[in-house]
Structures are given as structure tokens and as C-alpha cells.
Scaffold this motif. Structure first.
Motif, mmCIF file in Angstrom:
data_model
loop_
_atom_site.group_PDB
_atom_site.id
_atom_site.type_symbol
_atom_site.label_atom_id
_atom_site.label_comp_id
_atom_site.label_asym_id
_atom_site.label_seq_id
_atom_site.Cartn_x
_atom_site.Cartn_y
_atom_site.Cartn_z
ATOM 1 N N LYS A 179 -19.155 14.659 -15.003
ATOM 2 C CA LYS A 179 -20.309 15.388 -15.533
ATOM 3 C C LYS A 179 -19.855 16.486 -16.480
ATOM 4 C CE LYS A 179 -23.769 14.685 -11.921
ATOM 5 N NZ LYS A 179 -23.042 13.691 -11.111
ATOM 6 N N GLY A 180 -20.593 16.650 -17.562
ATOM 7 C CA GLY A 180 -20.272 17.689 -18.531
ATOM 8 C C GLY A 180 -19.337 17.246 -19.630
ATOM 9 N N MET A 181 -18.858 15.989 -19.590
ATOM 10 C CA MET A 181 -17.966 15.506 -20.644
ATOM 11 C C MET A 181 -18.700 15.429 -21.975
ATOM 12 S SD MET A 181 -15.694 12.477 -18.911
ATOM 13 C CE MET A 181 -14.832 12.150 -20.453
ATOM 14 N N ARG A 182 -17.999 15.753 -23.050
ATOM 15 C CA ARG A 182 -18.571 15.677 -24.384
ATOM 16 C C ARG A 182 -18.301 14.305 -24.994
ATOM 17 N NH1 ARG A 182 -20.400 20.554 -25.950
ATOM 18 N NH2 ARG A 182 -19.634 22.390 -24.829
ATOM 19 N N VAL A 183 -18.928 14.068 -26.155
ATOM 20 C CA VAL A 183 -18.867 12.752 -26.777
ATOM 21 C C VAL A 183 -17.432 12.337 -27.074
ATOM 22 C CG1 VAL A 183 -19.490 11.432 -28.839
ATOM 23 C CG2 VAL A 183 -21.200 12.865 -27.718
ATOM 24 N N ALA A 184 -16.617 13.254 -27.585
ATOM 25 C CA ALA A 184 -15.245 12.891 -27.962
ATOM 26 C C ALA A 184 -14.458 12.380 -26.756
ATOM 27 C CB ALA A 184 -14.550 14.096 -28.589
ATOM 28 N N GLY A 185 -14.581 13.053 -25.607
ATOM 29 C CA GLY A 185 -13.868 12.612 -24.416
ATOM 30 C C GLY A 185 -14.383 11.289 -23.895
ATOM 31 N N MET A 186 -15.703 11.125 -23.863
ATOM 32 C CA MET A 186 -16.262 9.859 -23.399
ATOM 33 C C MET A 186 -15.871 8.721 -24.321
ATOM 34 S SD MET A 186 -20.041 10.729 -21.840
ATOM 35 C CE MET A 186 -20.726 11.467 -23.314
ATOM 36 N N ARG A 187 -15.922 8.973 -25.624
ATOM 37 C CA ARG A 187 -15.558 7.919 -26.578
ATOM 38 C C ARG A 187 -14.110 7.497 -26.394
ATOM 39 N NH1 ARG A 187 -17.131 9.800 -32.147
ATOM 40 N NH2 ARG A 187 -19.211 9.161 -31.444
ATOM 41 N N HIS A 188 -13.218 8.462 -26.156
ATOM 42 C CA HIS A 188 -11.809 8.137 -25.928
ATOM 43 C C HIS A 188 -11.656 7.230 -24.706
ATOM 44 C CE1 HIS A 188 -7.976 8.874 -23.799
ATOM 45 N NE2 HIS A 188 -7.447 8.810 -25.002
ATOM 46 N N ASP A 189 -12.295 7.613 -23.596
ATOM 47 C CA ASP A 189 -12.147 6.845 -22.361
ATOM 48 C C ASP A 189 -12.771 5.465 -22.489
ATOM 49 O OD1 ASP A 189 -10.975 9.140 -21.508
ATOM 50 O OD2 ASP A 189 -12.462 9.618 -19.969
ATOM 51 N N ILE A 190 -13.936 5.390 -23.103
ATOM 52 C CA ILE A 190 -14.610 4.099 -23.283
ATOM 53 C C ILE A 190 -13.771 3.175 -24.153
ATOM 54 C CG2 ILE A 190 -16.610 3.002 -24.364
ATOM 55 C CD1 ILE A 190 -18.246 5.440 -23.373
ATOM 56 N N ASN A 191 -13.193 3.711 -25.226
ATOM 57 C CA ASN A 191 -12.360 2.886 -26.110
ATOM 58 C C ASN A 191 -11.112 2.375 -25.392
ATOM 59 O OD1 ASN A 191 -14.103 3.106 -28.268
ATOM 60 N ND2 ASN A 191 -13.029 4.831 -29.196
ATOM 61 N N GLN A 192 -10.616 3.138 -24.424
ATOM 62 C CA GLN A 192 -9.448 2.683 -23.673
ATOM 63 C C GLN A 192 -9.757 1.412 -22.886
ATOM 64 O OE1 GLN A 192 -6.138 4.109 -23.548
ATOM 65 N NE2 GLN A 192 -7.027 4.918 -25.433
ATOM 66 N N VAL A 193 -10.879 1.396 -22.154
ATOM 67 C CA VAL A 193 -11.188 0.214 -21.341
ATOM 68 C C VAL A 193 -11.685 -0.943 -22.211
ATOM 69 C CG1 VAL A 193 -11.596 1.545 -19.244
ATOM 70 C CG2 VAL A 193 -13.513 1.069 -20.770
ATOM 71 N N ILE A 194 -12.355 -0.623 -23.331
ATOM 72 C CA ILE A 194 -12.743 -1.694 -24.252
ATOM 73 C C ILE A 194 -11.498 -2.325 -24.860
ATOM 74 C CG2 ILE A 194 -13.863 -2.181 -26.467
ATOM 75 C CD1 ILE A 194 -16.041 -0.231 -25.722
ATOM 76 N N GLY A 195 -10.499 -1.489 -25.163
ATOM 77 C CA GLY A 195 -9.235 -2.022 -25.664
ATOM 78 C C GLY A 195 -8.547 -2.925 -24.659
ATOM 79 N N ALA A 232 -9.630 11.211 -20.264
ATOM 80 C CA ALA A 232 -10.157 12.573 -20.223
ATOM 81 C C ALA A 232 -10.852 12.855 -18.897
ATOM 82 C CB ALA A 232 -11.125 12.797 -21.384
ATOM 83 N N THR A 233 -11.422 11.827 -18.294
ATOM 84 C CA THR A 233 -12.081 11.991 -17.015
ATOM 85 C C THR A 233 -11.045 12.074 -15.894
ATOM 86 O OG1 THR A 233 -13.777 11.099 -15.536
ATOM 87 C CG2 THR A 233 -12.344 9.516 -16.629
ATOM 88 N N ASP A 234 -11.512 12.376 -14.679
ATOM 89 C CA ASP A 234 -10.595 12.555 -13.559
ATOM 90 C C ASP A 234 -10.474 11.309 -12.697
ATOM 91 O OD1 ASP A 234 -13.189 12.713 -12.718
ATOM 92 O OD2 ASP A 234 -12.917 14.417 -11.386
ATOM 93 N N HIS A 235 -10.940 10.168 -13.184
ATOM 94 C CA HIS A 235 -10.816 8.895 -12.472
ATOM 95 C C HIS A 235 -10.112 7.889 -13.375
ATOM 96 C CE1 HIS A 235 -13.668 9.235 -8.921
ATOM 97 N NE2 HIS A 235 -13.850 10.369 -9.562
ATOM 98 N N PRO A 236 -9.409 6.918 -12.814
ATOM 99 C CA PRO A 236 -8.893 5.835 -13.653
ATOM 100 C C PRO A 236 -10.021 4.879 -14.032
ATOM 101 C CG PRO A 236 -8.384 5.409 -11.363
ATOM 102 C CD PRO A 236 -9.014 6.774 -11.405
ATOM 103 N N GLY A 237 -9.867 4.234 -15.161
ATOM 104 C CA GLY A 237 -10.766 3.149 -15.532
ATOM 105 C C GLY A 237 -10.163 1.837 -15.062
ATOM 106 N N ILE A 238 -10.927 1.053 -14.316
ATOM 107 C CA ILE A 238 -10.436 -0.225 -13.781
ATOM 108 C C ILE A 238 -11.059 -1.365 -14.573
ATOM 109 C CG2 ILE A 238 -10.207 -1.682 -11.742
ATOM 110 C CD1 ILE A 238 -8.790 1.016 -11.508
ATOM 111 N N VAL A 239 -10.219 -2.242 -15.116
ATOM 112 C CA VAL A 239 -10.682 -3.420 -15.852
ATOM 113 C C VAL A 239 -10.267 -4.659 -15.081
ATOM 114 C CG1 VAL A 239 -10.584 -4.722 -18.004
ATOM 115 C CG2 VAL A 239 -10.526 -2.216 -18.067
#
Length: 307
Positions: free
Chosen positions: A67-83, A293-300
Motif C-alpha cells: 500500500k502506498g506504492m507510486r506508479v514508478a515502483g509498481m511499473r518496475h515490479d509489474i515489468n519484472q514478472v511480465i518479463g 520495490a515491494t516487500d514481497h517476491p513476485g511468483i511466476v
């Protein structure tokens, strides 16, 4: 004289019809439909893009965005799992953030947010329109009596969203849902419920029941897929009162929820992708993205067609 007048009058109509026939034949030969609208053309392009991708596999991610993450941080994390190949992402911990989350997604992606009152957590799903076609979506109340993380007091309702998606290349259909279970849920000594947080445990039981109903009501040809911040570490859940006994076991789900992971697999965490075993597609591999940027890993999780 009369015949000549009739011939001169009919000749333009005959030529016009001939021109239409010739033009229609040319358009059909070149694959262009004269009556197609821009929307139909875009849909055809998406279908071709999906068909060009692999029909024997797809990848799904779970991503807890703090919660409270800004667009730049969310975009970074989302692009990681999309990659990492993800074409569907289940999010947790998003609240009052529709514009920011939409701005963080690529243009070809669609965001499905729960409708109705917002609660402690809204659990949206996003997917790539070039790969998946949305067949149906609806909001679901996961628990009408939940918890407040810091104080343990009663908070607002928690909602999720269900998305029925058809893969454009393979035609495979999934029924997907994302959810977030209470924290301080299990007793780390016994592996069972933490009854000191009785409200959180009971909220988890209610949510597990609703998840089971969503899976059990799915048509046989739909594969049930869940993305979860389960707040229970797999190697400590040793009873039938928590996630293993109430969700993964009764629904026969395969997942990275394993106490002793294989070499190279994801270790004991709290973020899971779950997929119904009785399907043409099975989970074959997992990958964890931790430099986020978030405090959890992204699982793919990558699903592959059974041979």
C-alpha cells in the motif's frame, strides 16, 4: 427505338453491379472484409497476436503490491514478472488505486478491479488482451467480517474479482481469483491455527469456503487458478485447519506451496500460485522475483500442456 432507350437506361446499373462484384472478389482474395468495423479489426489483430504465441504454455503471476506504492515502483515490479512471461497477474493489497495501477500496466493489458465498497484489501486481476479474451467477470465478497492488521479489531469487508479468461491461441479457459488471507494466522510451534488471533482464523475459514465454492462451481472445462498472499509459510502448516487442509488439498491444487521444495524451486514463503490438477495444462515450473520495490517476491508459475 424502345429497346435502345431501355439498353441505355439499364447499362449503368449493370456496370455498377459488375464493379461491386469485382471489388468484393478482390477484397475477399486479399483477406479484407468491407463491412468490418475498427473494433472488429482490432479484435482480429488481437486474435492473430494470441495465435502467434505459444499455444502449449502460459504463465501466471501473483504480486503483492505494498500500500502506498507510486506508479514508478509498481511499473518496475509489474515489468519484472511480465518479463518472466506472465500474461495474467493477481494483485493483493491494492486499495483506492485504480488510476495508478492502470497507469502502471502496459497498454495491451486490462485491469479488473472489484466493484462495490472497498475494504481492507481489494484483490484485482490484470491480463494481456493480446493473449487472453475475457469471457466473464464478477466481484465476490471474500469475507464480510475481517480483521484490522495492527489492532486485531473488526474492519471492513474484503472483496475479490473473478475472471474467466480464454487463451486466444489454445482455447484453454481458466477461472482465476486473487485473495489475501489474514496475517498472524498460524501457530508456528504446532503448525495449526493461532487461536490468539481467533478473528483472523475464522476470517480465513470463511474465505477458504468461498474460494472452494468458486472452484467447485466452475464448469468442468474451466481450470481453476488462484493467486494468493496466504500469510502462512508452507513448511509450518502441518494441520488440516489452514491453507493446505482447507484449500489446496480439497481442491486438488498444485502449487509452490510445498514444505520441502525441489532443488532450484521457490523456498518457503507466503505467496502462491495454485492451479487445478485435473486439466490439460499443469504447472511445470516456478520462478521467484525478489529484487522488487515491494516487500514481497513476485511468483511466476508456468503452465504447460500435458503430453
Amino acid at each position: 427505338m424502345v429497346f435502345g432507350m431501355f439498353f441505355r437506361a439499364a447499362l449503368p446499373r449493370v456496370l455498377a453491379r459488375s464493379t461491386v462484384v469485382v471489388l468484393t472478389a478482390v477484397l475477399l482474395l486479399t483477406g479484407v472484409t468491407p463491412a468490418s468495423s475498427p473494433a472488429q479489426a482490432r479484435e482480429a489483430d488481437r486474435s492473430q497476436a494470441g495465435a502467434a504465441g505459444p499455444s502449449g504454455r502460459f504463465s501466471i503471476a501473483t504480486l503483492n503490491l505494498r500500500k502506498g506504492m507510486r506508479v514508478a515502483g509498481m511499473r518496475h515490479d509489474i515489468n519484472q514478472v511480465i518479463g518472466g512471461g506472465a500474461t495474467v497477474i493477481g494483485f493483493q493489497e491494492r486499495l483506492f488505486s485504480r488510476p495508478a495501477l492502470r497507469a502502471s500496466l502496459p497498454k495491451s493489458w486490462t485491469l479488473l478491479m472489484p466493484s462495490g465498497p472497498t475494504g481492507t484489501d481489494d484483490n484485482p486481476i490484470a491480463f494481456d488482451k493480446d493473449v487472453w479474451e475475457l469471457q466473464k467477470t464478477w466481484s465476490v465478497l471474500l469475507t464480510g467480517k475481517t480483521w484490522r492488521r495492527q489492532t486485531g479489531r473488526i474492519a471492513h469487508d474484503q472483496y475479490g474479482v473473478v475472471a474467466v479468461l480464454r487463451h486466444r491461441a489454445s482455447g484453454h479457459v481458466i477461472r482465476s481469483v486473487s485473495f489475501h488471507l489474514p496475517n498472524h494466522l498460524h501457530n508456528r510451534r504446532t503448525g495449526g491455527p493461532n487461536y490468539a488471533n481467533r478473528g483472523g482464523v475464522e476470517a480465513m475459514w470463511r474465505m477458504a469456503y468461498r474460494v472452494r465454492v468458486l472452484a467447485q462451481n466452475a464448469p468442468e472445462e474451466h481450470q481453476f487458478v488462484a493467486m494468493c498472499d496466504c500469510n502462512v509459510t508452507s513448511n509450518r502448516d502441518t494441520t488440516d485447519h489452514l491453507v493446505k487442509g482447507r484449500i489446496t488439498k480439497p481442491l486438488r491444487l498444485e502449487t509452490n506451496y510445498a514444505g520441502k521444495p525441489r532443488k532450484g524451486a521457490v523456498g518457503a514463503g507466503i505467496d502462491y500460485v495454485m492451479g487445478e490438477r485435473g486439466s490439460d495444462f499443469r504447472i511445470r515450473s516456478y520462478r521467484s522475483y525478489r529484487k522488487l520495490a515491494t516487500d514481497h517476491p513476485g511468483i511466476v508459475a508456468t503452465f504447460k500442456r500435458r503430453r
